[in-house]
Design a protein around this motif. Sequence first.
Motif, PDB file in Angstrom:
ATOM      1  N   SER A 102       1.032  -1.007   0.052  1.00 40.92           N
ATOM      2  CA  SER A 102       0.025   0.005  -0.279  1.00 40.92           C
ATOM      3  C   SER A 102       0.919   1.056   0.042  1.00 40.92           C
ATOM      4  CB  SER A 102      -0.923  -0.140   1.190  1.00 40.92           C
ATOM      5  OG  SER A 102      -0.028   0.090   2.400  1.00 40.92           O
ATOM      6  N   THR A 103       0.293   2.439  -0.001  1.00 39.33           N
ATOM      7  CA  THR A 103       1.186   3.673   0.073  1.00 39.33           C
ATOM      8  C   THR A 103       1.260   3.989   1.347  1.00 39.33           C
ATOM      9  OG1 THR A 103      -0.731   4.566   0.149  1.00 39.33           O
ATOM     10  CG2 THR A 103       0.270   4.759  -1.956  1.00 39.33           C
ATOM     11  N   SER A 104       0.552   3.591   2.362  1.00 41.27           N
ATOM     12  CA  SER A 104       1.598   4.007   3.297  1.00 41.27           C
ATOM     13  C   SER A 104       3.013   2.937   3.940  1.00 41.27           C
ATOM     14  CB  SER A 104      -0.042   4.001   4.307  1.00 41.27           C
ATOM     15  OG  SER A 104      -0.731   2.381   4.677  1.00 41.27           O
ATOM     16  N   ASP A 105       2.632   1.684   3.523  1.00 39.42           N
ATOM     17  CA  ASP A 105       3.647   0.806   3.794  1.00 39.42           C
ATOM     18  C   ASP A 105       4.899   0.901   2.546  1.00 39.42           C
ATOM     19  OD1 ASP A 105       2.296  -0.217   5.882  1.00 39.42           O
ATOM     20  OD2 ASP A 105       1.500  -1.666   5.356  1.00 39.42           O
ATOM     21  N   ALA A 106       4.956   1.567   1.665  1.00 36.94           N
ATOM     22  CA  ALA A 106       5.743   1.781   0.435  1.00 36.94           C
ATOM     23  C   ALA A 106       7.484   2.039   1.463  1.00 36.94           C
ATOM     24  CB  ALA A 106       5.753   2.840   0.266  1.00 36.94           C
ATOM     25  N   SER A 107       7.064   2.038   2.310  1.00 35.50           N
ATOM     26  CA  SER A 107       8.447   2.320   3.129  1.00 35.50           C
ATOM     27  C   SER A 107       9.118   1.083   3.636  1.00 35.50           C
ATOM     28  CB  SER A 107       9.152   3.349   3.422  1.00 35.50           C
ATOM     29  OG  SER A 107       7.607   3.087   4.674  1.00 35.50           O
ATOM     30  N   LYS A 108       8.420   0.153   3.787  1.00 36.53           N
ATOM     31  CA  LYS A 108       8.814  -0.942   3.423  1.00 36.53           C
ATOM     32  C   LYS A 108       8.928  -2.618   2.674  1.00 36.53           C
ATOM     33  CE  LYS A 108       5.969  -1.336   7.459  1.00 36.53           C
ATOM     34  NZ  LYS A 108       4.231  -1.658   8.982  1.00 36.53           N
ATOM     35  N   TRP A 109       8.602  -1.713   1.780  1.00 38.46           N
ATOM     36  CA  TRP A 109       8.972  -2.406  -0.002  1.00 38.46           C
ATOM     37  C   TRP A 109      10.630  -2.527  -0.145  1.00 38.46           C
ATOM     38  CZ3 TRP A 109       9.331  -4.903  -4.426  1.00 38.46           C
ATOM     39  CH2 TRP A 109       8.396  -4.906  -4.766  1.00 38.46           C
ATOM     40  N   GLY A 110      11.726  -2.411   0.703  1.00 36.73           N
ATOM     41  CA  GLY A 110      13.072  -2.534   0.494  1.00 36.73           C
ATOM     42  C   GLY A 110      13.812  -4.196   0.786  1.00 36.73           C
ATOM     43  N   GLU A 111      12.767  -4.447   1.633  1.00 39.96           N
ATOM     44  CA  GLU A 111      12.828  -5.655   2.142  1.00 39.96           C
ATOM     45  C   GLU A 111      12.740  -7.027   1.887  1.00 39.96           C
ATOM     46  OE1 GLU A 111      10.387  -7.022   5.743  1.00 39.96           O
ATOM     47  OE2 GLU A 111      10.431  -4.641   5.804  1.00 39.96           O
ATOM     48  N   TYR A 112      12.254  -5.958  -0.007  1.00 44.36           N
ATOM     49  CA  TYR A 112      11.103  -7.641  -0.070  1.00 44.36           C
ATOM     50  C   TYR A 112      11.522  -7.806  -1.401  1.00 44.36           C
ATOM     51  CZ  TYR A 112       7.315  -6.914   2.762  1.00 44.36           C
ATOM     52  OH  TYR A 112       6.538  -7.398   4.161  1.00 44.36           O
ATOM     53  N   ILE A 113      12.347  -6.701  -1.835  1.00 37.44           N
ATOM     54  CA  ILE A 113      13.621  -6.490  -3.331  1.00 37.44           C
ATOM     55  C   ILE A 113      14.471  -7.938  -3.876  1.00 37.44           C
ATOM     56  CG2 ILE A 113      14.957  -5.191  -4.823  1.00 37.44           C
ATOM     57  CD1 ILE A 113      14.282  -2.893  -3.086  1.00 37.44           C
ATOM     58  N   ASP A 114      15.009  -8.257  -2.905  1.00 40.65           N
ATOM     59  CA  ASP A 114      16.296  -9.753  -2.646  1.00 40.65           C
ATOM     60  C   ASP A 114      14.854 -10.778  -3.152  1.00 40.65           C
ATOM     61  OD1 ASP A 114      18.635  -8.210  -1.886  1.00 40.65           O
ATOM     62  OD2 ASP A 114      17.678  -8.893  -0.035  1.00 40.65           O
ATOM     63  N   LYS A 115      13.689 -10.443  -2.992  1.00 36.26           N
ATOM     64  CA  LYS A 115      12.860 -11.871  -3.434  1.00 36.26           C
ATOM     65  C   LYS A 115      12.438 -11.891  -5.079  1.00 36.26           C
ATOM     66  CE  LYS A 115      10.186 -11.670   1.002  1.00 36.26           C
ATOM     67  NZ  LYS A 115      10.904 -13.231   1.647  1.00 36.26           N
ATOM     68  N   MET A 116      12.689 -10.747  -5.561  1.00 31.50           N
ATOM     69  CA  MET A 116      12.070 -10.289  -6.962  1.00 31.50           C
ATOM     70  C   MET A 116      13.344 -11.253  -8.003  1.00 31.50           C
ATOM     71  SD  MET A 116       9.506  -8.798  -6.885  1.00 31.50           S
ATOM     72  CE  MET A 116       9.147  -9.248  -5.614  1.00 31.50           C
ATOM     73  N   PRO A 117      13.052 -11.548  -9.148  1.00 36.61           N
ATOM     74  CA  PRO A 117      13.550 -11.790 -10.082  1.00 36.61           C
ATOM     75  C   PRO A 117      14.869 -10.860 -10.391  1.00 36.61           C
ATOM     76  CG  PRO A 117      11.835 -10.689 -11.314  1.00 36.61           C
ATOM     77  CD  PRO A 117      11.607 -11.167  -9.623  1.00 36.61           C
ATOM     78  N   ASP A 118      15.825 -12.041 -10.453  1.00 34.61           N
ATOM     79  CA  ASP A 118      17.396 -11.154 -11.010  1.00 34.61           C
ATOM     80  C   ASP A 118      17.093 -11.213 -12.890  1.00 34.61           C
ATOM     81  OD1 ASP A 118      18.486 -11.838  -8.085  1.00 34.61           O
ATOM     82  OD2 ASP A 118      19.422 -13.790  -8.122  1.00 34.61           O
ATOM     83  N   GLY A 119      17.891  -9.454 -12.529  1.00 30.70           N
ATOM     84  CA  GLY A 119      17.982  -9.573 -14.335  1.00 30.70           C
ATOM     85  C   GLY A 119      16.616  -9.306 -14.774  1.00 30.70           C
ATOM     86  N   ALA A 120      15.883  -8.803 -14.204  1.00 35.25           N
ATOM     87  CA  ALA A 120      15.012  -8.355 -14.264  1.00 35.25           C
ATOM     88  C   ALA A 120      14.172  -6.918 -14.372  1.00 35.25           C
ATOM     89  CB  ALA A 120      13.269  -8.415 -14.363  1.00 35.25           C
ATOM     90  N   THR A 121      13.751  -5.919 -14.764  1.00 33.17           N
ATOM     91  CA  THR A 121      13.734  -4.343 -14.475  1.00 33.17           C
ATOM     92  C   THR A 121      12.943  -4.233 -14.205  1.00 33.17           C
ATOM     93  OG1 THR A 121      14.928  -4.109 -16.481  1.00 33.17           O
ATOM     94  CG2 THR A 121      13.356  -2.345 -15.876  1.00 33.17           C
TER      95      THR A 121
END
Length: 290
Positions: free
Chosen positions: A198-217
């Motif tokens: 959510s927009t209010s929790d956007a600041s927490k998104w950093g912890e999920y970046i490592d779960k995203m696919p490598d090499g994709a934009t």
Amino acid sequence: FPSHDKCKSRADAVSETTETLSPELEEKRKELAEKRKAYEAKAAENAKEKTPERTTEEIAADVEKELKKAAKYAKKNEPKILEAFPLLSSSAFADKARECIYWSEEHESIAVVCHDENGIGRYTKVREKYIWDKDAKALTNERQSGKWIKTWGASSYPFAFSLFWTVFDFHKHYIITEGEKDAINVNLCSVPSITMGSTSDASKWGEYIDKMPDGATPIIWTDNDDAGRKASAKVKAMFEAKGISPLVVKWELLDPKAKNKDDATDHIMKFGSDGLLDRLIKSCCIVTGK
């Protein structure tokens, strides 16, 4: 007025009585002091105790219980579900998307369930929610303000991992949207999408970046309003901190006639699913941090 002698005699009498009772009073005082000490010790012990957090298993059980209850109501409310997710009738990923969608009879509303990357239910949201009366311990007939509201407390979590990874396959891009409805509809266009919570929790998104696919934009596509732009800036900065340059959708390039607060679903309904990813890429600019 009483004479001095009479006053003195009364005072002596009171003093004598006090001296007579003082041992009993002292005993009572000690007894009360012990009780108070015990009470304070118990209170301190209770204060240290925290309410145990709900386990993942308990949360998953609640989600499964709600889904089973809702299953029998989904069919009769199919028209309302298709109104929110029109591509469910034609998308190759409709069956997978339906694992995230159900009908809440309790709130008489479309609802979604959010699973984590391990398939465990984290929370549910309803499009429209009835207000809970704490005193009556029952739902009222009055709607709570806002849309897509959590049915019980939980921190926002990227949605929906299982659908996202099914659609992703060998894509070179993926879309980050604000809400669950948008993420589902973008995925139904065969473009992988996941929410920022959510927009209010956007600041927490950093912890999920490592779960995203490598090499994709990543392509950040928030709503066309101030809240969306602020949330986009937060998520953008987190990717940059990881050395990743995301693309950011510019609504003025995507659709110059877009209305304030338009979202991904509004755009899909207006322009259709064909060529969606190409349109998004063309409307983006590479973030350089300037």
